[in-house]
Design an enzyme around this catalytic site. Structure first.
Site, short mmCIF file in Angstrom:
data_model
loop_
_atom_site.label_atom_id
_atom_site.label_comp_id
_atom_site.label_asym_id
_atom_site.label_seq_id
_atom_site.Cartn_x
_atom_site.Cartn_y
_atom_site.Cartn_z
N HIS A 1 32.12 47.10 81.84
CA HIS A 1 32.81 47.58 83.05
C HIS A 1 33.87 46.98 83.48
O HIS A 1 34.07 46.95 84.91
CB HIS A 1 31.40 47.62 84.11
CG HIS A 1 30.33 48.50 83.61
ND1 HIS A 1 30.46 49.94 83.28
CD2 HIS A 1 29.03 48.26 83.49
CE1 HIS A 1 29.22 50.27 82.92
NE2 HIS A 1 28.39 49.57 83.20
N GLU B 1 22.79 55.89 91.92
CA GLU B 1 23.84 56.94 91.71
C GLU B 1 23.70 57.77 90.42
O GLU B 1 23.13 57.08 89.57
CB GLU B 1 25.23 56.07 91.73
CG GLU B 1 26.12 56.31 92.54
CD GLU B 1 27.61 55.59 92.50
OE1 GLU B 1 27.80 55.17 91.23
OE2 GLU B 1 28.15 55.25 93.60
N LYS C 1 29.50 48.52 99.22
CA LYS C 1 29.68 49.79 98.68
C LYS C 1 28.96 50.76 99.53
O LYS C 1 29.24 52.12 99.70
CB LYS C 1 29.23 49.91 97.00
CG LYS C 1 30.04 49.28 96.14
CD LYS C 1 29.26 49.64 94.81
CE LYS C 1 29.64 48.35 94.06
NZ LYS C 1 31.35 48.09 93.19
N ARG D 1 42.89 44.73 98.12
CA ARG D 1 43.66 43.65 97.63
C ARG D 1 44.63 44.26 96.61
O ARG D 1 44.60 45.38 96.30
CB ARG D 1 43.03 42.54 97.16
CG ARG D 1 42.08 43.07 96.05
CD ARG D 1 41.45 42.09 95.06
NE ARG D 1 40.28 42.47 94.34
CZ ARG D 1 40.28 43.41 93.28
NH1 ARG D 1 41.44 43.64 92.59
NH2 ARG D 1 39.11 44.01 92.65
P1 ADP Z 1 32.72 47.15 90.39
O1 ADP Z 1 32.50 46.84 91.96
O2 ADP Z 1 31.53 45.95 89.98
O3 ADP Z 1 33.94 47.08 89.90
P2 ADP Z 1 32.53 49.89 90.43
O4 ADP Z 1 31.48 50.80 91.25
O5 ADP Z 1 33.84 50.04 90.73
O6 ADP Z 1 31.83 48.72 90.23
O7 ADP Z 1 32.18 50.40 88.95
C1 ADP Z 1 32.89 49.61 87.92
C2 ADP Z 1 32.79 50.44 86.47
O8 ADP Z 1 31.43 51.11 86.00
C3 ADP Z 1 33.52 52.01 86.75
O9 ADP Z 1 34.89 51.75 86.35
C4 ADP Z 1 32.78 52.93 85.57
O10 ADP Z 1 33.40 52.41 84.34
C5 ADP Z 1 31.28 52.22 85.74
N1 ADP Z 1 30.41 53.10 86.70
C6 ADP Z 1 30.45 52.80 88.13
N2 ADP Z 1 29.59 53.69 88.50
C7 ADP Z 1 29.37 54.69 87.59
C8 ADP Z 1 28.67 55.98 87.66
N3 ADP Z 1 27.93 56.51 88.66
N4 ADP Z 1 28.50 56.66 86.43
C9 ADP Z 1 29.09 56.18 85.28
N5 ADP Z 1 29.81 55.04 85.34
C10 ADP Z 1 29.87 54.49 86.46
#
Ligand code: ADP
Length: 488
Positions: free
Chosen positions: A234, A199, A115, A291
């Site tokens: 999530h 974040e 990330k 992917r």
């Molecule tokens: P992963 O790689 O584990 O899927 P992501 O960064 O894509 O992680 O985030 C997965 C989920 O977590 C998002 O769809 C959202 O629901 C929540 N999320 C991620 N970052 C944030 C944020 N900064 N604020 C609020 N929710 C978040």
């Protein structure tokens, strides 16, 4: 490309093979011993058992998979999703063996797999990002200072995180140190990389993602958005396309940002750029998945495009066959992930034998599944049984048809997410489109499902129903089946 090996299992292996067969490409399956009776093994033109259920012995074992590919003369390997699909070492080894990896370049997998590297790469393209740090955080005092500037609540995230794991919400400075340490040790144990960053925790956002299609000649387009805000832990449970809150102007803006993310890593093939969308329609880049996504069928239903076919065409070196303006968008599609999980028990896996199974049918109803009646959902893998995808001419029709299809879907032997999905899709907030990623936390309590279920079963008491659906004590299969039938 005349022969392709599918380095995956279950519904996605089957789904990929269907397209390959349509394209007159021979299919090679590899499987672990517990999967020997699964439909994908029988559907393939050739199938080889490569080891035990433990992923490291089979679906994650690069040597064994490559051996089969070489022995059978496969010219391409399709990795599906999960397992080795985002593993740059595997992609490199496939390529070194003179076989085409049906996926993006090694550079793209490496950059977007981390990330923090991804944030660095997209920085020069002016893609909006969630306020926070874009470098690894090691100093707690500095972390606290940054968190105070951003304002609580914040998230501490693992740079190597995925699948909703490796994230900690911090509500106040007093919790910072403890959560920082937990996040770091979790990141080391789960991903072998302790790098974490901060974040801002975006309040009540939506998860909106853009489907990307890029060729090997530098052309990149997007295939509209998917809305994936109905999540537990999530992780997505219900997805749809298009999003009820994204209009053409916003679609063009987010789409352009997503195309830039793909360009930043010289992307090739299909990929997904994920964003959060806040109440004021500001959007922020989260990550790119390099992917085919689980939820790709809702894009297929609303564009009429076969995304696996698109992957193969790009892998063959074809130039994109349509421009951005030519990308279709019609009707509405909803996908429900049918997982062998108990929504009343914190969505924990509820595995076992499928003692009865009947799919819903009808116009615009697609079931991508990997099991049949009589088969057992194994402990070793993801508990997904199927994906139910429903197309309607508009969102309202898609909702009604999905509810009917859920009612028609018969699965006995374990709890599934179908009842929860029915609750979510029929909810006022889902219908009016205002739902956010906090839907489950804000609205869902197991008792509500009980009411749903009790209504569904009429006089039968909830306790009896639960005993049938979710056997606590072992019950003979025929007994399980006949009691399940008696409730219909
Ligand atoms: P992963 O790689 O584990 O899927 P992501 O960064 O894509 O992680 O985030 C997965 C989920 O977590 C998002 O769809 C959202 O629901 C929540 N999320 C991620 N970052 C944030 C944020 N900064 N604020 C609020 N929710 C978040």
């Amino acid at each position: 490309m005349k022969k392709v090996l599918i380095a995956n299992r279950g519904e996605i292996a089957l789904r990929v093979m269907r397209t390959l067969k349509k394209m007159n490409i021979q299919t090679v399956a590899v499987y672990s011993d517990v999967d020997k009776d699964l439909p994908f093994v029988h559907f393939a033109d050739e199938a080889y058992c490569i080891g035990e259920a433990t992923p490291s012995q089979s679906y994650l074992n690069m040597d064994k998979i490559l051996n089969v590919a070489i022995q059978t003369g496969a010219e391409g390997i399709h990795p599906g999703y999960g397992f080795l699909s985002e593993n740059a070492v595997f992609a490199q080894r496939v390529s070194d063996a003179g076989i085409k990896f049906i996926g993006p370049s090694i550079e793209a997998i490496n950059v977007m797999g981390d990330k923090l590297d991804a944030k660095q790469a997209v920085k020069k393209f002016d893609v909006p990002m969630v306020p926070g740090t874009d470098e690894e955080l090691t100093d707690i005092a500095l972390g606290k200072k940054i968190a105070n500037e951003i304002g609580y609540p914040i998230l501490i995230k693992a740079s190597a995180g995925g699948g909703g794991k490796g994230m900690r919400v911090v509500d106040a400075e007093s919790q910072f140190e403890e959560q920082f340490e937990r996040a770091t040790s979790e990141a080391i144990s789960s991903f072998g990389n302790g790098a974490v960053f901060i974040e801002k925790y975006v309040q009540q956002p939506k998860h909106i993602e853009i489907q990307i299609l890029a060729d090997a000649h530098g052309n990149v387009i997007h295939l509209n958005e998917r809305e994936c805000s109905i999540q537990r832990r999530h992780q997505k449970v219900v997805e749809e396309a298009p999003s009820p809150v994204v209009d053409a102007a916003l679609r063009a803006k987010i789409g352009e940002a997503a195309v830039n993310v793909a360009k930043s890593c010289h992307y090739e093939g299909v990929g997904t750029v994920e964003f959060l969308l806040d109440k004021d329609k500001n959007f922020y880049f989260l990550e790119m998945n390099t992917r085919l996504q689980v939820e790709h069928p809702v894009t297929e239903m609303t564009t009429g495009m076969d995304l696996v076919e698109a992957q193969v065409r790009v892998a063959r070196g074809e130039e994109l066959w349509l421009t951005q303006d030519e990308v279709p968008l019609f009707g509405h599609a909803i996908e429900v992930r049918v997982n062998a999980e108990d929504p009343e028990n914190d969505f924990l896996p509820d595995l076992g034998k499928i003692v009865h199974y009947k799919r819903p049918q009808g116009l615009g109803i697609r079931v991508d599944d990997g099991f049949e009646e009589g088969l057992t959902i194994p402990l070793a893998y993801d508990p997904m049984i199927a994906k139910l995808i429903v197309y309607g001419k508009d969102r309202e029709e898609a909702i009604e048809k999905t509810l009917k299809a859920i009612d028609e879907y018969e699965i006995a032997g374990m709890s599934t997410t179908l009842g929860f999905a029915r609750f979510a899709i029929d909810h006022k907030e889902f219908r009016d489109g205002s739902f956010t990623i906090n839907f489950v936390g804000d609205h869902f309590k197991p008792e509500m499902l009980r009411k749903e279920i009790s209504a569904e079963i009429g006089e039968m008491s909830y306790e009896i129903f639960k005993k049938i659906k979710n056997e606590a004590e072992p019950v003979y299969e025929d007994q399980k089946l006949s009691s399940w039938k008696s409730k219909r």
